[in-house]
Design an enzyme around this catalytic site. Structure first.
Site, PDB file in Angstrom:
ATOM      1  CG  HIS A 307      12.926 -25.527   0.508  1.00  0.00           C
ATOM      2  ND1 HIS A 307      12.984 -25.975   1.799  1.00  0.00           N
ATOM      3  CD2 HIS A 307      12.561 -26.586  -0.248  1.00  0.00           C
ATOM      4  CE1 HIS A 307      12.677 -27.261   1.825  1.00  0.00           C
ATOM      5  NE2 HIS A 307      12.420 -27.660   0.602  1.00  0.00           N
ATOM      6  CG  ASP A 364       9.354 -29.211  -7.018  1.00  0.00           C
ATOM      7  OD1 ASP A 364       8.915 -28.807  -5.931  1.00  0.00           O
ATOM      8  OD2 ASP A 364       9.391 -30.417  -7.327  1.00  0.00           O
TER       9      ASP A 364
END
Ligand code: SDX
Length: 428
Positions: A307, A364
């Site tokens: 991320h 996700d």
């Protein structure tokens, strides 16, 4: 005396103000830097070190794994609230009273009928079209049927545009699935709740009675809450950028849908499931795929890992991982894909490559496993992300317009050919 930053440049000392946010985040304000420095600009591809705005909507701390909407932690909101209430909070800044929430839901219900002529547009798509491409097109097309939502010049017009967007986006998002399946397009049922309507819009058929499973409604409510906003991510920054030219809300949201589609962003939830299925079909050898992800010569990335901001566990991933266990067991589903995901996570988190680069599961990584258990097809996963992110896009667009932010127009450093004279084609 407030803090400043001093830069020695071209024999001059330039002193720049430092601004500080509610949570003690600090930024050097360079808005006057080019003039003060005699033409220097800063450059930061991907904006890894650059803020685009101040915002009062979402706070996240990537090092600590903290995420709050308007000051409320997502852990509390996921446990105690519901998606429509969180949408109100994110958009308007406060938890609504019962009356305010009822007014919001009633106002949304006024606009849940999508113009019948929009069906002509969806008919033009092949059934093989990816739902995100259809959704982006249909969202932009809403402008043609709701021209007033293009430029909102009063609180009343803004409120109406917001409720129209919340209402119509949900319906057209489900139409992308109905189109793929060759099913008739459903209508919103104003006697049902927002999330329950998503399910009946998606799955009810004229040939039988449809009753949404409360477990599924609750799981989706939680998932949508967890996706509601995430400060200046790629798609939200796109919505703000497009809106900064005073393009309308539908056009700005349409651009956000396109940005979210990318596999490095919201499209990752689809890519994760495809990756897990590939591992399953390849005999479940997770170590092989972890090795591929580490191999510089192999473009393969562990989808759902890493991320830009979280250098710790994505707090949403923690909640979704637990929800995946709860939903699958409550629905009596034993999906081997979930076990592969947990093995993959375990191997990666113990691997020096991932630890050294602070690569953890993100939002996700597990969401697709729940969507699959709820009967959502893989190529609709990113549409699910868009439905959840809609209130955040709306809130950020509203804040950008309310703050009268200037049109977004970054500068660059030119590295092309120096000035040269035109050469006639006969002399080239
Ligand atoms: C979302 O921004 C947001 O808030 C987004 C989001 C939201 O709510 O809006 O949180 C939603 O988009 C989540 C992210 C979903 N994307 C993926 O899961 C795709 C896989 N992840 C990566 O592609 C990557 O981690 C990004 C895109 C998420 C972040 O990329 P960055 O911050 O630009 O980091 P990078 O690409 O520069 O990577 C740093 C290093 C690199 O190695 P080196 O060049 O330093 O040797 O880490 C490596 C990368 O190769 N790396 C990975 C990896 N992610 C980063 N290696 C293997 N697998 C990965 N997934």
């Amino acid at each position: 005396m407030s803090e400043t930053a001093k830069i020695e440049l071209g024999g001059k000392t330039i002193e720049l103000p430092v601004i500080e946010g509610t949570e003690n985040e600090k930024a050097i304000d360079i808005s006057a830097f080019r003039g003060m420095s005699g033409g220097y600009i800063t450059i930061d591809p991907g904006f890894k070190n650059t803020g685009s705005c101040t915002s009062a909507i979402t706070f996240l701390d990537g090092e600590e794994g903290i995420l709050r909407y308007r000051g409320y932690s997502i852990e509390q909101l996921a446990e105690k609230s519901n998606f429509l209430e969180v949408s109100y909070l994110v958009i308007f800044g406060e938890l609504p009273t019962a009356a305010e929430l009822q007014k919001f839901e009633n106002s949304i219900r006024k606009y849940t009928l999508v113009n019948e002529e929009m069906k002509g547009i969806i008919d033009g798509f092949p059934r093989t079209a990816h739902p995100m491409g259809v959704l982006s097109s249909l969202t932009s097309a809403l402008t043609a049927f709701n021209p007033k939502a293009v430029n909102v010049n009063s609180d009343e017009e803004m409120y109406e545009a917001i409720c129209k967007t919340m209402a119509k986006f949900l319906v057209i998002a489900t139409w992308t699935y109905r189109k793929k399946m060759g099913f008739p397009l459903n209508y919103y049922d104003n006697t049902k709740g927002y999330v329950e309507n998503f399910l009946q819009l998606m799955f009810s058929l004229p040939t039988e009675t449809y009753k949404a499973n409360p477990v599924v409604i609750d799981a989706l409510d939680k998932l949508f809450i967890l996706h509601a906003d995430h400060e200046q991510n790629c798609s939200t920054s796109t919505v703000r950028m497009v809106g900064s030219s005073h393009a309308g809300l539908f056009a700005s949201i349409s651009a956000g849908v396109s940005a979210l589609w990318g596999p490095l962003h919201g499209g990752a939830n689809q890519a994760v499931l495809e990756m897990l299925e590939a591992i399953q079909n390849d005999g479940g050898d997770v170590a092989k795929y972890v090795a591929k992800a580490k191999d510089k010569d192999d473009p393969f990335r562990l989808m759902g890992f890493g991320h830009r901001v979280y250098k710790n566990f994505d707090p949403r991933a923690r909640i979704i991982k637990k929800a995946a266990d709860d939903v699958l067991s409550s629905l009596g589903i034993n999906d081997p894909i979930l076990n592969i995901a947990k093995q993959l996570e375990q191997v990666a988190l113990e691997d020096e490559y991932f630890k050294s680069k602070n690569l953890y599961p993100n939002v996700d990584f597990y969401s697709g496993i729940i969507y699959r258990a709820l009967g959502i097809p893989v190529d609709m996963f990113t549409v699910m992300f868009a439905i959840g992110r809609l209130p955040g896009w709306i809130a950020q667009w509203k804040e950008m317009r309310a703050n009268n932010e200037p049109i977004g127009r970054p500068r660059q450093i030119y590295t092309g050919a120096p000035e040269r004279t035109y050469v006639e084609v006969s002399n080239r």
